[in-house]
Design an enzyme around this catalytic site. Structure first.
Site, short mmCIF file in Angstrom:
data_model
loop_
_atom_site.label_atom_id
_atom_site.label_comp_id
_atom_site.label_asym_id
_atom_site.label_seq_id
_atom_site.Cartn_x
_atom_site.Cartn_y
_atom_site.Cartn_z
N GLY A 1 0.84 -1.19 0.00
CA GLY A 1 0.00 0.00 0.00
C GLY A 1 0.87 1.24 0.00
CB CYS B 1 5.20 -4.19 -0.17
SG CYS B 1 6.01 -2.63 -0.52
CE1 TYR B 2 2.27 0.88 5.90
CE2 TYR B 2 0.11 -0.12 5.57
CZ TYR B 2 0.94 0.75 6.26
OH TYR B 2 0.44 1.49 7.29
CG HIS C 1 4.96 -5.86 -5.05
ND1 HIS C 1 3.76 -5.71 -4.41
CD2 HIS C 1 5.70 -4.76 -4.75
CE1 HIS C 1 3.75 -4.56 -3.76
NE2 HIS C 1 4.92 -3.96 -3.95
CD GLU D 1 2.01 -8.69 -5.51
OE1 GLU D 1 2.86 -9.43 -4.99
OE2 GLU D 1 1.77 -7.53 -5.09
CG ASP E 1 -17.74 -11.93 -19.43
OD1 ASP E 1 -16.92 -12.86 -19.48
OD2 ASP E 1 -17.41 -10.73 -19.52
CE LYS F 1 -13.56 -11.75 -21.21
NZ LYS F 1 -14.77 -10.94 -21.28
#
Ligand code: XMP
Length: 516
Positions: A56, A81-82, A167, A169, A224, A372
Site C-alpha cells: 500500500g 511490502c507494506y 511483490h 504477484e 461472460d 475472466k
C-alpha cells in the site's frame, strides 16, 4: 464459504487483484477485502484459513490505525511490502525510513543456508518501497536480502508467518509464483482445493437461491453472458429467458454467432430486431458521448418494451436480471480506494446500466466472484465450444463507436466488411487467440488514391489490434508486415469506398482501445 478462504486484505496496492489471481491459480480460494470488511467479519465470528496483507502507499509512521485484530487471530499470514512492515512492527521489530528507496527490478539473494522452493541463489524481483524492516522481530529468520543489504524476506516457521518486501504477484518478479506457492503449501500448510469444479459449485449455489422465480437475461453472446446463462439454465431450466437485441451495429461474425448459439445450445434465446429504431435515434448525431448515451437509452427502451410484451403474453413476471458481471467490476465498485474517489468519465460504458432499478429487478450475477479467465475455465468445464469461450470482447455500442462521427448505412457496411476480412485473416494465420482484441475503424477523412487507371477519393480504414490481459492497459500488437500487408490489400480491393488502410500503433494509455 468465507471461512474457508484466504482473505487478501487490501491496503491500496495497485497489485492486490494480482495477488488474488495468483492465489487462485495456485488452487486456493481467495477474496479481496478492505480492513474494515475484515474487521466486521471477524467481529461477526468469521475466520479465514489464512491472511495476506497487501502492499500500500502508506507509511507505518503516518498510519496510526490499530491492526492487531488481524495478528491476534494466530493464523498463517503473508505480509507483502507494506504488509510486511506492519507485521514486522507488530511482532516487535523495527521499521525505518529508507535512505534509498528500491523501485522496479531489484536483485535479491538467499542468505547462506536458506532456500525457498526452487529459487536460485539470486533472483530479480519487483520492488516499490522506501520504508523497510531494519530490525527483524524475535522468532523470525532473514531468508533473503536485497543487493542493498536490506531485508527482503523474513519467515517465522512455527507461527506460519512470512514477510516479503518485494511483490511476488507481478510477472516481473522471477519465481514470484513459486514463492507464493511455497508460502501457501510449505509455510502455511494449506491444501490446494480450488478448481473449476469448486467455482462451478459456488456459481450453481448462487443461482439456486432464485428458487422458482423467472430470470431474464440481456444476452450479448459474449463469453461472460454465455457462461452465466449456461450456468443459470442448468439450474433453473426454462425459467431463464434470454433476449438478444440486434441494434444493427453488429459485425457479420456476431450475426453468425448468435444463430449458432440459438441452434446449438439449449438456451431459450429470442432475437429482437431493433435496427431501425437505433438508426433513427442516431441519425444526425456525431458526438461520441451522445452516440453512446443514445445507444444505451435505446437499448433500455427496446428491451423493456419487449420484456413487458413477453410478460403479458405469457402471464409471468420476471424477478431477476441475470448478468455476467465479473469480480474486477465488483471490486471496482466496492473498494473504498476507488469508490468515492473523484474520477473523470472517459467513456460512458453501455451494458445494461439502469435496467434493474427501472424494471424493479433483482440482480443475479453467478460470475461475480470470478476473473475472466476463471469464467472461461468454467465455460470449458460446462462443455461450451472453445471458439465461443475464447471470443474477443465486443463493446455494447458495437460499430456505433467504430464509425467515427455520424453513422450512415454505407459507413456501417465498410466497417462490417473490413472487420470480417481482419477476422478471417487472424483465424487463417492462427493469430486470433494470441491477441486480445482486433477490429477496424472507419476514419471520417477522404484521401486520394488510384484504383485501376482512375483517381479515387475515398475513405480510410484503421486496423486496431491490441494485446492485454485486463483491458485497463494495452499495447498495440506487433503483427508481421506480411500479415498487415495482406489485410490491407484485401480491404482496399474488396471493400467498396476504401482506398487506404492504416495501423494504429498507440498503446493504452494514452489511447483507449476503442476510438470513441
Ligand atoms: P476502452 O476503449 O475504454 O475499452 O479502452 C476497454 C474495453 O472495453 C470495451 N468497451 C465496452 N464494453 N460497453 C462494453 O460492454 C461499452 O460501452 C464499452 N466501451 C468500450 C472495449 O471494446 C475494450 O474491450
Amino acid at each position: 464459504m468465507i471461512d474457508r478462504q484466504i482473505w487478501i486484505i487490501d491496503f491500496g496496492s495497485q497489485y492486490t487483484q494480482l495477488i488474488t489471481r495468483k492465489t487462485r491459480e495456485l488452487g486456493h480460494s481467495s477474496v479481496i477485502m478492505t480492513v474494515e470488511e475484515s474487521r466486521d467479519l471477524i467481529n461477526q465470528g468469521h475466520k479465514p484459513e489464512c491472511i495476506v496483507l497487501s502492499g500500500g502507499p502508506q507509511s507505518v509512521f503516518e498510519d496510526k490505525e490499530d491492526y492487531s485484530f488481524v495478528f491476534e487471530l494466530n493464523l498463517p499470514l503473508l505480509g507483502i511490502c507494506y504488509g510486511m512492515q506492519l507485521m514486522g512492527q507488530y511482532f516487535g521489530g523495527k521499521v525505518e525510513k529508507g535512505v534509498i528507496g528500491e523501485y522496479g527490478h531489484t536483485k535479491v539473494k538467499l542468505k547462506d543456508g536458506q532456500s525457498i522452493a526452487n529459487c536460485p541463489p539470486e533472483i530479480s524481483v519487483w520492488m516499490s518501497h522506501f520504508d523497510h524492516v531494519s530490525v527483524v522481530p524475535q522468532g523470525f529468520e532473514i531468508v533473503m536480502e536485497s543487493h542493498n543489504k536490506l531485508v527482503a524476506t523474513i519467515v517465522n516457521k512455527s507461527k506460519k508467518l512470512m514477510g516479503l518486501q518485494f511483490h511476488p504477484e507481478v510477472e516481473h518478479s522471477e519465481h514470484g509464483k513459486d514463492i507464493l506457492k511455497h508460502f501457501y503449501s510449505v509455510i502455511a500448510g494449506l491444501k490446494e482445493d480450488w478448481d473449476a469444479g469448486e467455482m462451478l459449485k459456488e456459481a450453481n449455489e448462487l443461482v439456486k437461491s432464485v428458487g422458482k422465480d423467472y430470470v431474464l437475461c440481456a444476452f450479448s453472446g459474449g463469453v461472460d453472458s454465455l457462461v452465466a446463462a449456461t450456468i443459470a439454465h442448468h439450474v433453473i431450466g426454462k425459467n431463464l429467458h434470454c433476449f438478444f437485441v440486434d441494434n444493427g451495429l453488429l459485425r457479420p461474425q456476431d450475426y453468425g454467432h448468435i444463430q449458432v448459439l440459438k441452434n446449438q445450445t439449449d438456451l431459450n434465446i429470442e432475437i429482437i430486431d431493433a435496427k431501425e429504431i437505433f438508426y433513427k435515434n442516431l441519425s444526425g448525431i456525431d458526438d461520441p458521448e451522445q452516440k453512446r448515451k443514445i445507444i444505451g437509452r435505446t437499448f433500455i427502451e427496446v428491451f423493456e418494451t419487449k420484456v413487458h410484451e413477453y410478460e403479458r403474453d405469457h402471464a409471468i413476471k420476471f424477478t431477476y436480471l441475470l448478468q455476467g458481471t465479473l469480480y474486477p467490476d465488483v471490486i471496482e465498485s466496492t473498494s473504498p480506494h476507488k469508490k468515492g474517489g473523484k474520477s473523470v468519465t472517459i467513456k460512458s460504458h453501455h451494458n445494461v446500466g439502469g435496467l434493474p432499478e427501472r424494471m424493479n429487478l433483482k440482480l443475479l450475477e453467478p460470475l461475480r466472484f470470478l476473473f475472466k479467465d476463471e469464467g472461461r475455465t468454467i465455460g470449458m468445464e460446462l462443455g461450451l465450444k472453445h471458439e465461443w469461450v475464447y471470443r474477443h470482447p465486443f463493446p455494447g455500442p458495437g460499430i456505433g463507436v467504430r464509425v467515427l462521427g455520424e453513422l450512415f448505412p454505407d459507413s456501417i457496411r465498410k466497417v462490417q466488411e473490413s472487420d470480417q476480412i481482419l477476422f478471417e485473416e487472424l483465424l487463417e494465420m492462427n493469430l486470433y487467440e494470441s491477441v486480445a482484441q482486433a477490429f477496424t475503424v472507419l476514419l471520417p477523412v477522404k484521401t486520394v488514391g488510384v484504383k485501376g487507371d482512375g483517381r479515387a477519393y475515398e475513405e480510410v480504414i484503421c486496423l486496431r489490434v491490441v494485446s492485454t490481459s485486463d483491458f485497463m492497459t494495452a499495447t498495440w500488437s506487433d503483427l508481421s508486415y506480411a500479415f498487415l500487408s495482406k489485410v490491407s490489400n484485401r480491404i482496399t480491393n474488396e471493400v467498396r469506398g476504401i482506398t487506404r488502410v492504416v495501423y494504429d500503433i498507440t498503446s493504452k494509455p494514452p489511447g483507449t482501445i476503442e476510438w470513441e
